[in-house]
Design a protein around this motif. Sequence first.
Motif, PDB file in Angstrom:
ATOM      1  N   ASP A  98       0.833  -1.213   0.000  1.00 18.61           N
ATOM      2  CA  ASP A  98       0.000   0.000   0.000  1.00 18.61           C
ATOM      3  C   ASP A  98       0.866   1.261   0.000  1.00 18.61           C
ATOM      4  O   ASP A  98       0.402   2.326  -0.414  1.00 18.61           O
ATOM      5  CB  ASP A  98      -0.969   0.012   1.182  1.00 18.61           C
ATOM      6  N   LYS A  99       2.118   1.154   0.454  1.00 20.99           N
ATOM      7  CA  LYS A  99       3.039   2.301   0.435  1.00 20.99           C
ATOM      8  C   LYS A  99       4.207   2.027  -0.513  1.00 20.99           C
ATOM      9  O   LYS A  99       5.319   2.528  -0.324  1.00 20.99           O
ATOM     10  CB  LYS A  99       3.563   2.603   1.842  1.00 20.99           C
ATOM     11  N   LYS A 100       3.967   1.216  -1.528  1.00 23.32           N
ATOM     12  CA  LYS A 100       4.997   0.898  -2.530  1.00 23.32           C
ATOM     13  C   LYS A 100       6.279   0.376  -1.868  1.00 23.32           C
ATOM     14  O   LYS A 100       7.391   0.681  -2.297  1.00 23.32           O
ATOM     15  CB  LYS A 100       5.305   2.129  -3.402  1.00 23.32           C
TER      16      LYS A 100
ATOM     17  N   SER B  88       9.904   1.870  -3.044  1.00 21.73           N
ATOM     18  CA  SER B  88       9.968   3.306  -3.340  1.00 21.73           C
ATOM     19  C   SER B  88      11.020   3.997  -2.472  1.00 21.73           C
ATOM     20  O   SER B  88      11.036   5.219  -2.375  1.00 21.73           O
ATOM     21  CB  SER B  88       8.596   3.946  -3.129  1.00 21.73           C
TER      22      SER B  88
ATOM     23  N   LYS C 262       1.628  16.193  -1.872  1.00 26.26           N
ATOM     24  CA  LYS C 262       1.273  15.945  -3.272  1.00 26.26           C
ATOM     25  C   LYS C 262       1.283  17.235  -4.087  1.00 26.26           C
ATOM     26  O   LYS C 262       0.334  17.575  -4.790  1.00 26.26           O
ATOM     27  CB  LYS C 262      -0.082  15.224  -3.380  1.00 26.26           C
TER      28      LYS C 262
ATOM     29  N   ASN D  66      13.356   5.118   0.885  1.00 26.48           N
ATOM     30  CA  ASN D  66      13.091   5.524   2.274  1.00 26.48           C
ATOM     31  C   ASN D  66      11.662   6.013   2.442  1.00 26.48           C
ATOM     32  O   ASN D  66      11.164   6.789   1.607  1.00 26.48           O
ATOM     33  CB  ASN D  66      14.026   6.666   2.671  1.00 26.48           C
ATOM     34  N   ASP D  67      11.014   5.599   3.532  1.00 22.90           N
ATOM     35  CA  ASP D  67       9.693   6.144   3.857  1.00 22.90           C
ATOM     36  C   ASP D  67       9.887   7.597   4.288  1.00 22.90           C
ATOM     37  O   ASP D  67      10.475   7.879   5.345  1.00 22.90           O
ATOM     38  CB  ASP D  67       9.040   5.339   4.982  1.00 22.90           C
ATOM     39  N   MET D  68       9.382   8.508   3.470  1.00 23.05           N
ATOM     40  CA  MET D  68       9.690   9.919   3.714  1.00 23.05           C
ATOM     41  C   MET D  68       9.065  10.433   4.998  1.00 23.05           C
ATOM     42  O   MET D  68       9.654  11.251   5.696  1.00 23.05           O
ATOM     43  CB  MET D  68       9.290  10.746   2.508  1.00 23.05           C
TER      44      MET D  68
HETATM   45  N1  COA Z   1       7.673   7.345   1.434  1.00 26.30           N
HETATM   46  C1  COA Z   1       6.463   7.432   1.991  1.00 26.30           C
HETATM   47  N2  COA Z   1       5.331   7.123   1.339  1.00 26.30           N
HETATM   48  C2  COA Z   1       5.450   6.719   0.063  1.00 26.30           C
HETATM   49  C3  COA Z   1       6.679   6.611  -0.581  1.00 26.30           C
HETATM   50  C4  COA Z   1       7.839   6.942   0.154  1.00 26.30           C
HETATM   51  N3  COA Z   1       9.058   6.840  -0.364  1.00 26.30           N
HETATM   52  N4  COA Z   1       6.469   6.196  -1.853  1.00 26.30           N
HETATM   53  C5  COA Z   1       5.159   6.029  -1.987  1.00 26.30           C
HETATM   54  N5  COA Z   1       4.526   6.348  -0.845  1.00 26.30           N
HETATM   55  C6  COA Z   1       3.087   6.311  -0.565  1.00 26.30           C
HETATM   56  C7  COA Z   1       2.367   7.459  -1.247  1.00 26.30           C
HETATM   57  O1  COA Z   1       2.409   8.620  -0.439  1.00 26.30           O
HETATM   58  C8  COA Z   1       0.982   6.867  -1.384  1.00 26.30           C
HETATM   59  O2  COA Z   1       0.359   6.940  -0.118  1.00 26.30           O
HETATM   60  P1  COA Z   1      -1.237   7.284  -0.027  1.00 26.30           P
HETATM   61  O3  COA Z   1      -1.926   6.167  -0.778  1.00 26.30           O
HETATM   62  O4  COA Z   1      -1.515   7.277   1.445  1.00 26.30           O
HETATM   63  O5  COA Z   1      -1.417   8.623  -0.704  1.00 26.30           O
HETATM   64  C9  COA Z   1       1.245   5.389  -1.648  1.00 26.30           C
HETATM   65  O6  COA Z   1       2.557   5.137  -1.159  1.00 26.30           O
HETATM   66  C10 COA Z   1       1.209   5.018  -3.119  1.00 26.30           C
HETATM   67  O7  COA Z   1       2.131   5.853  -3.808  1.00 26.30           O
HETATM   68  P2  COA Z   1       1.761   6.595  -5.187  1.00 26.30           P
HETATM   69  O8  COA Z   1       2.732   7.731  -5.352  1.00 26.30           O
HETATM   70  O9  COA Z   1       0.315   6.935  -5.200  1.00 26.30           O
HETATM   71  O10 COA Z   1       2.055   5.419  -6.235  1.00 26.30           O
HETATM   72  P3  COA Z   1       2.444   5.577  -7.777  1.00 26.30           P
HETATM   73  O11 COA Z   1       2.322   4.224  -8.354  1.00 26.30           O
HETATM   74  O12 COA Z   1       1.694   6.691  -8.419  1.00 26.30           O
HETATM   75  O13 COA Z   1       4.003   6.005  -7.759  1.00 26.30           O
HETATM   76  C11 COA Z   1       6.289   5.891  -7.025  1.00 26.30           C
HETATM   77  C12 COA Z   1       4.967   5.123  -7.234  1.00 26.30           C
HETATM   78  C13 COA Z   1       7.251   4.968  -6.294  1.00 26.30           C
HETATM   79  C14 COA Z   1       6.865   6.280  -8.391  1.00 26.30           C
HETATM   80  C15 COA Z   1       5.998   7.156  -6.202  1.00 26.30           C
HETATM   81  O14 COA Z   1       5.254   6.783  -5.049  1.00 26.30           O
HETATM   82  C16 COA Z   1       7.234   7.876  -5.728  1.00 26.30           C
HETATM   83  O15 COA Z   1       7.882   8.578  -6.495  1.00 26.30           O
HETATM   84  N6  COA Z   1       7.536   7.734  -4.431  1.00 26.30           N
HETATM   85  C17 COA Z   1       8.632   8.453  -3.813  1.00 26.30           C
HETATM   86  C18 COA Z   1       9.955   7.828  -4.161  1.00 26.30           C
HETATM   87  C19 COA Z   1      11.076   8.565  -3.485  1.00 26.30           C
HETATM   88  O16 COA Z   1      11.368   9.697  -3.793  1.00 26.30           O
HETATM   89  N7  COA Z   1      11.699   7.869  -2.510  1.00 26.30           N
HETATM   90  C20 COA Z   1      12.731   8.417  -1.659  1.00 26.30           C
HETATM   91  C21 COA Z   1      14.072   8.034  -2.129  1.00 26.30           C
HETATM   92  S1  COA Z   1      15.344   8.632  -1.016  1.00 26.30           S
END
Ligand code: COA
Length: 258
Positions: free
Chosen positions: A25-27, A65, A249, A67-69
């Motif tokens: 759910d959080k990728k 995805s 977002k 680190n959990d931000m």
């Molecule tokens: N930290 C915290 N939450 C995250 C996350 C992360 N790295 N990546 C995804 N999530 C959460 C989203 O906030 C979303 O939560 P919500 O449903 O409560 O709104 C859920 O996971 C699904 O993510 P979403 O962005 O809707 O999926 P997507 O398929 O459109 O995109 C990614 C997938 C991975 C491309 C996109 O989530 C992304 O770019 N994530 C951040 C990656 C990142 O920058 N990581 C840090 C590296 S240091």
Amino acid sequence: MSHDTPHVIVEQRGHILHVALNRPDKKNALTHAMYTALADALARVESEPGLRLTFITGTADCFTSGNDMMDFMQNPPTGTDSPVSRFLEGLRSASKPIVAAVNGPAVGVGTTLLLHCDLAYAGRGARFQMPFVSLGLCPEAGSSLLLPLMLGHRKAAQLLMLAETFGADEACEYGFVNAVFDDADYQQKAWEKAELLAAMPPASVRLAKAQMKATFPQLKDVMASEGAAFMARLKSPEAMEAMGAFMQKRKPDFSRFS
Ligand code: COA
């Protein structure tokens, strides 16, 4: 002490420890608890003579995805005993092989951890990105050393500074993964390679790995200095803006920074 989390499934299968990220759910974003489970799994493989190899996967259509931000903003790691540092050091110092199978997003450490794997395989749907700079952070996991060595400075800059996303075929061409398979069976194909490696003479496998790793004696120091810089950057106004924008977002706005 038990560090169990439902978000990392650890299962011994013969001589292999299968470690599966499981927070779809959080990728599969990596929390401190998940990093602890990953670090513990690597330590277990090192310490148990019956285990010969770590096999890391995500869920079928998502590796991680990164680190959990939210977790990183609320509770930033502070030192070498933090879960993320323990995991990265476990990757760097592993004497036994690590094999990864990747599909869907492999972001941040989801890409850089592959630099420490001995074998890695991707599904066609894999998408790789290292958005450290675009998040106001800096390269980690040895990527500032290993990527320029692999690809040269300009290609490394394209991936680390522009944070460009790339697909499975490019990842194979760049050397992040050994081969690309169909989404339906990439994990099974990777597992078959892991089984082949686990059936090899184990001491000889460990020696080959140690000999290859000896080529980068500076990696430990580079990772220590990257880790310190990364932790400092987590508190920077640029990173606050970037990660806050992701959580809200919206697009980040870096126009006020010099
Ligand atoms: N930290 C915290 N939450 C995250 C996350 C992360 N790295 N990546 C995804 N999530 C959460 C989203 O906030 C979303 O939560 P919500 O449903 O409560 O709104 C859920 O996971 C699904 O993510 P979403 O962005 O809707 O999926 P997507 O398929 O459109 O995109 C990614 C997938 C991975 C491309 C996109 O989530 C992304 O770019 N994530 C951040 C990656 C990142 O920058 N990581 C840090 C590296 S240091």
